[in-house]
Design an enzyme around this catalytic site. Structure first.
Site, PDB file in Angstrom:
ATOM      1  N   THR A 201       0.857  -1.184   0.000  1.00 29.71           N
ATOM      2  CA  THR A 201       0.000   0.000   0.000  1.00 29.71           C
ATOM      3  C   THR A 201       0.892   1.233   0.000  1.00 29.71           C
ATOM      4  OG1 THR A 201      -0.182  -0.116   2.423  1.00 29.71           O
ATOM      5  CG2 THR A 201      -1.942  -1.125   1.131  1.00 29.71           C
ATOM      6  N   LEU A 202       0.501   2.241  -0.775  1.00 30.11           N
ATOM      7  CA  LEU A 202       1.377   3.383  -1.041  1.00 30.11           C
ATOM      8  C   LEU A 202       1.082   4.554  -0.119  1.00 30.11           C
ATOM      9  CD1 LEU A 202       1.167   3.173  -4.939  1.00 30.11           C
ATOM     10  CD2 LEU A 202       3.071   2.402  -3.484  1.00 30.11           C
ATOM     11  N   ASN A 203       2.136   5.241   0.292  1.00 27.66           N
ATOM     12  CA  ASN A 203       1.960   6.450   1.100  1.00 27.66           C
ATOM     13  C   ASN A 203       1.126   7.462   0.312  1.00 27.66           C
ATOM     14  OD1 ASN A 203       3.621   5.311   3.049  1.00 27.66           O
ATOM     15  ND2 ASN A 203       5.468   6.284   2.265  1.00 27.66           N
ATOM     16  N   GLY A 204       0.116   8.008   0.960  1.00 24.41           N
ATOM     17  CA  GLY A 204      -0.752   8.964   0.284  1.00 24.41           C
ATOM     18  C   GLY A 204      -1.967   8.335  -0.375  1.00 24.41           C
ATOM     19  N   GLY A 205      -2.074   6.998  -0.317  1.00 21.75           N
ATOM     20  CA  GLY A 205      -3.258   6.325  -0.862  1.00 21.75           C
ATOM     21  C   GLY A 205      -2.953   5.466  -2.070  1.00 21.75           C
ATOM     22  N   GLY A 206      -3.698   4.380  -2.207  1.00 15.61           N
ATOM     23  CA  GLY A 206      -3.507   3.483  -3.338  1.00 15.61           C
ATOM     24  C   GLY A 206      -2.578   2.327  -2.997  1.00 15.61           C
ATOM     25  N   ASP A 234      -5.320  -1.909   7.748  1.00 18.97           N
ATOM     26  CA  ASP A 234      -6.246  -2.993   8.116  1.00 18.97           C
ATOM     27  C   ASP A 234      -7.523  -2.915   7.281  1.00 18.97           C
ATOM     28  OD1 ASP A 234      -4.318  -3.275  10.118  1.00 18.97           O
ATOM     29  OD2 ASP A 234      -5.494  -2.111  11.553  1.00 18.97           O
TER      30      ASP A 234
END
Length: 296
Positions: A201-206, A234
């Site tokens: 999972t990427l920092n900032g979303g996605g 989670d």
């Protein structure tokens, strides 16, 4: 009772302080807000999965105290099966978090969490096992038992190391970008991870997702100003597992995970944003995510 998913992990009582700055040595500061509630990574994932309509069980351990009773009562209220949860004469686990935006400091006391046990007769009831951070010996036992019984397995190791013998058996290995880089170096190394599906999972979303055929997808499109990132990963895990168990492709599954994480980080507390499936569908439509709910 047959179950779709059994989640295994810690059950904590969370105390979250929202701060303007962290205290210096021997200094007291006032928090802007405080949130108290139930937490623990696998417990947060189990909560979302149950509200999404799956039949969910849990393997864990709580103390014979007020916090332990709160966990059991909450799970029973939302329909999570609690037969895999031991009650022991140790304090229920506690986590204290100090949060400034995406900067978070955590102190944990594991307490009763140290006494959870994996039972073959309980695992037999499910078709999927989801693991969060646990003692390595327990992870090895749970993964081996689950695979021997024909379950699919997802694992979010958090800060844990992931031995190759575990990595190769896991169907979905999921972690955040920082954890991935600490374990595997550059994100491009996601192609080298031995699990069937690998997710960062990427920092900032996605998220970055590598499917079982080795193809890598970057899923983005929702980015929220984080009030509290606790439980964001989670929530993502719950969305992806829901899609996976309903036969969705990895991109659609990751989009649902991204949506649940997007909702979670905009509120204080890991479970404050949890909503039922019908409301999740409405949010997905509002945000034009084009998720295949009707095929579930």
């Amino acid at each position: 009772m047959r179950l779709d998913v059994i989640c295994m992990g810690n059950l904590n009582y969370d105390i979250t302080f929202i701060l303007e700055r962290f205290p210096e040595f021997h200094e007291k500061v006032n928090a802007k807000e405080v949130y108290t509630g139930l937490g623990g990574s696998a417990g947060n994932t189990a909560t979302w999965l149950s509200l999404l309509g799956l039949k969910v069980g849990f393997i864990g351990s709580v103390g014979n105290d007020d916090f332990g009773r709160l966990h059991l009562e909450f799970f029973k209220k939302i329909g999570v099966d609690t037969r895999g949860i031991k009650v022991v004469d140790e304090p229920t686990g506690v986590a204290v978090m100090m949060v400034i935006g995406e900067d978070k400091r955590i102190v944990k006391y594991p307490g009763a969490n140290r006494f959870k046990e994996v039972r073959e007769d309980y695992l037999k009831l499910a078709r999927h096992l989801h693991l969060s951070s646990n003692p390595l010996s327990l992870v090895e036992k749970a993964v081996t038992l689950a695979k021997n019984l024909g379950l699919t397995v997802s694992f979010d190791p958090g800060e844990m190391e992931v031995p190759k013998n575990i990595e190769e058996k896991v169907d979905i290995l999921m972690m955040n970008e920082d954890e991935f880089k600490r374990k595997y170096g550059d994100l491009k190394n996601i192609t080298k991870v031995k699990s069937r599906i690998a997710i960062a999972t990427l920092n900032g979303g996605g998220a970055l997702v590598r499917d079982q055929n080795g193809k890598v997808y970057e899923v983005r499109g929702l980015s929220a100003k984080a009030v509290d990132t606790t439980g964001g990963g989670d929530s993502f895990n719950a969305g992806f597992i829901y899609g996976f168990l309903n036969g969705w492709d990895v991109v659609s599954s990751a989009k649902l995970g991204m949506l649940l994480a997007y909702l979670t980080v905009q509120k204080v507390g890991a479970r404050s944003a949890v909503i039922p499936l019908e409301e999740v569908k409405k949010k997905a439509n509002e945000l034009n995510l084009d998720l295949p709910f009707n095929s579930s």
